[in-house]
Scaffold this motif. Structure first.
Motif, PDB file in Angstrom:
ATOM      1  N   ALA A  80      49.122  33.572  37.491  1.00 50.33           N
ATOM      2  CA  ALA A  80      49.289  32.125  37.389  1.00 50.33           C
ATOM      3  C   ALA A  80      48.801  31.653  36.034  1.00 50.33           C
ATOM      4  CB  ALA A  80      48.497  31.426  38.488  1.00 50.33           C
ATOM      5  N   GLY A  81      49.483  30.670  35.493  1.00 48.22           N
ATOM      6  CA  GLY A  81      48.993  30.004  34.292  1.00 48.22           C
ATOM      7  C   GLY A  81      47.976  28.947  34.683  1.00 48.22           C
ATOM      8  N   GLU A  82      46.911  28.862  33.935  1.00 45.21           N
ATOM      9  CA  GLU A  82      45.833  27.910  34.228  1.00 45.21           C
ATOM     10  C   GLU A  82      46.351  26.473  34.348  1.00 45.21           C
ATOM     11  OE1 GLU A  82      41.608  26.503  32.170  1.00 45.21           O
ATOM     12  OE2 GLU A  82      43.070  27.609  30.976  1.00 45.21           O
ATOM     13  N   PHE A  83      47.342  26.108  33.546  1.00 47.74           N
ATOM     14  CA  PHE A  83      47.834  24.730  33.511  1.00 47.74           C
ATOM     15  C   PHE A  83      49.230  24.578  34.110  1.00 47.74           C
ATOM     16  CE2 PHE A  83      45.044  25.032  29.657  1.00 47.74           C
ATOM     17  CZ  PHE A  83      43.975  24.347  30.217  1.00 47.74           C
ATOM     18  N   ASP A  84      49.644  25.497  34.942  1.00 53.88           N
ATOM     19  CA  ASP A  84      50.987  25.457  35.513  1.00 53.88           C
ATOM     20  C   ASP A  84      51.068  24.383  36.595  1.00 53.88           C
ATOM     21  OD1 ASP A  84      53.500  25.904  36.553  1.00 53.88           O
ATOM     22  OD2 ASP A  84      53.209  28.043  36.899  1.00 53.88           O
ATOM     23  N   LEU A  85      51.925  23.381  36.381  1.00 48.60           N
ATOM     24  CA  LEU A  85      52.128  22.348  37.397  1.00 48.60           C
ATOM     25  C   LEU A  85      53.085  22.802  38.483  1.00 48.60           C
ATOM     26  CD1 LEU A  85      52.490  19.039  35.343  1.00 48.60           C
ATOM     27  CD2 LEU A  85      50.512  19.877  36.609  1.00 48.60           C
ATOM     28  N   ASN A  86      53.965  23.730  38.164  1.00 46.02           N
ATOM     29  CA  ASN A  86      54.951  24.209  39.136  1.00 46.02           C
ATOM     30  C   ASN A  86      54.319  25.149  40.161  1.00 46.02           C
ATOM     31  OD1 ASN A  86      57.925  24.497  39.839  1.00 46.02           O
ATOM     32  ND2 ASN A  86      57.321  26.630  39.588  1.00 46.02           N
ATOM     33  N   SER A  87      53.509  26.061  39.692  1.00 44.60           N
ATOM     34  CA  SER A  87      52.836  27.040  40.557  1.00 44.60           C
ATOM     35  C   SER A  87      51.359  27.058  40.173  1.00 44.60           C
ATOM     36  CB  SER A  87      53.451  28.429  40.351  1.00 44.60           C
ATOM     37  OG  SER A  87      54.842  28.378  40.483  1.00 44.60           O
ATOM     38  N   PRO A  88      50.617  26.012  40.544  1.00 39.14           N
ATOM     39  CA  PRO A  88      49.214  25.939  40.120  1.00 39.14           C
ATOM     40  C   PRO A  88      48.379  27.076  40.696  1.00 39.14           C
ATOM     41  CG  PRO A  88      49.793  24.086  41.558  1.00 39.14           C
ATOM     42  CD  PRO A  88      51.036  24.886  41.350  1.00 39.14           C
ATOM     43  N   PRO A  89      47.298  27.419  40.020  1.00 39.22           N
ATOM     44  CA  PRO A  89      46.463  28.536  40.486  1.00 39.22           C
ATOM     45  C   PRO A  89      46.040  28.420  41.948  1.00 39.22           C
ATOM     46  CG  PRO A  89      45.800  27.897  38.284  1.00 39.22           C
ATOM     47  CD  PRO A  89      46.820  26.878  38.738  1.00 39.22           C
ATOM     48  N   GLU A  90      45.783  27.215  42.442  1.00 41.44           N
ATOM     49  CA  GLU A  90      45.381  27.062  43.840  1.00 41.44           C
ATOM     50  C   GLU A  90      46.510  27.510  44.778  1.00 41.44           C
ATOM     51  OE1 GLU A  90      45.426  24.449  41.591  1.00 41.44           O
ATOM     52  OE2 GLU A  90      43.303  24.545  41.082  1.00 41.44           O
ATOM     53  N   THR A  91      47.731  27.174  44.423  1.00 45.80           N
ATOM     54  CA  THR A  91      48.877  27.558  45.247  1.00 45.80           C
ATOM     55  C   THR A  91      49.127  29.055  45.159  1.00 45.80           C
ATOM     56  OG1 THR A  91      49.857  25.375  44.925  1.00 45.80           O
ATOM     57  CG2 THR A  91      51.342  27.139  45.631  1.00 45.80           C
ATOM     58  N   VAL A  92      49.031  29.609  43.962  1.00 46.00           N
ATOM     59  CA  VAL A  92      49.249  31.044  43.788  1.00 46.00           C
ATOM     60  C   VAL A  92      48.159  31.828  44.516  1.00 46.00           C
ATOM     61  CG1 VAL A  92      49.487  32.911  42.101  1.00 46.00           C
ATOM     62  CG2 VAL A  92      50.497  30.670  41.628  1.00 46.00           C
ATOM     63  N   THR A  93      46.948  31.299  44.555  1.00 41.75           N
ATOM     64  CA  THR A  93      45.869  31.931  45.324  1.00 41.75           C
ATOM     65  C   THR A  93      46.238  31.996  46.804  1.00 41.75           C
ATOM     66  OG1 THR A  93      44.193  31.185  43.745  1.00 41.75           O
ATOM     67  CG2 THR A  93      43.425  31.766  45.963  1.00 41.75           C
ATOM     68  N   ALA A  94      46.796  30.913  47.327  1.00 44.55           N
ATOM     69  CA  ALA A  94      47.231  30.911  48.729  1.00 44.55           C
ATOM     70  C   ALA A  94      48.360  31.919  48.940  1.00 44.55           C
ATOM     71  CB  ALA A  94      47.669  29.511  49.144  1.00 44.55           C
TER      72      ALA A  94
END
Length: 137
Positions: A80-94
């Protein structure tokens, strides 16, 4: 210089009142430079019919997808990119929690295109994963 228009478009999109999706393109990148603008221009789908079918009614089966991911026996890298609005780190973590053997890496300073924002770090991370080594710091 792009921020006021992009932010207004983002507010309209998140409020559900429309918005200019092209205007928010800078938010998908760690930097909005010539390379990022070229990536955005090159990534536009040419076939509107294909785009419409991608998200058509019945195209997604969330429960079936979750079952399939839980059964995947291969190791998976989610970057995940730290500043990704499309796939934010919180979502990618899930998402990482859906796989039995997932490695999650958040690339600092990157947006939706980490290979563009810091190509060397992206390559090091992917190469380490493919080699079975820990992700570089």
């Amino acid at each position: 210089p792009w921020f006021p228009q992009a932010f207004a478009a983002l507010e309209a999109i998140t409020a559900g009142t429309g918005g200019d999706w092209d205007a928010i393109a800078p938010f998908f990148c760690g930097r909005w430079d010539a390379a990022a603008r070229a990536q955005h221009a090159a990534g536009r789908p040419a076939d509107g019919e294909v785009v419409a079918r991608f998200g058509a009614e019945g195209a997604f089966d969330p429960d079936g997808t979750r079952r399939a991911l839980a059964a995947l026996a291969a190791p998976v890298l989610l970057l995940a990119g730290e500043f990704d609005l499309n796939s934010p780190p919180e979502t990618v973590t899930a998402f990482a929690e859906l796989f039995p053997d997932a490695t999650l890496v958040v690339q600092s300073g990157a947006g939706h295109y980490p290979w563009l924002d810091d190509p060397a770090r992206f390559v090091r991370t992917a190469a380490a994963f493919l080699a079975g080594a820990p992700a570089p710091a």
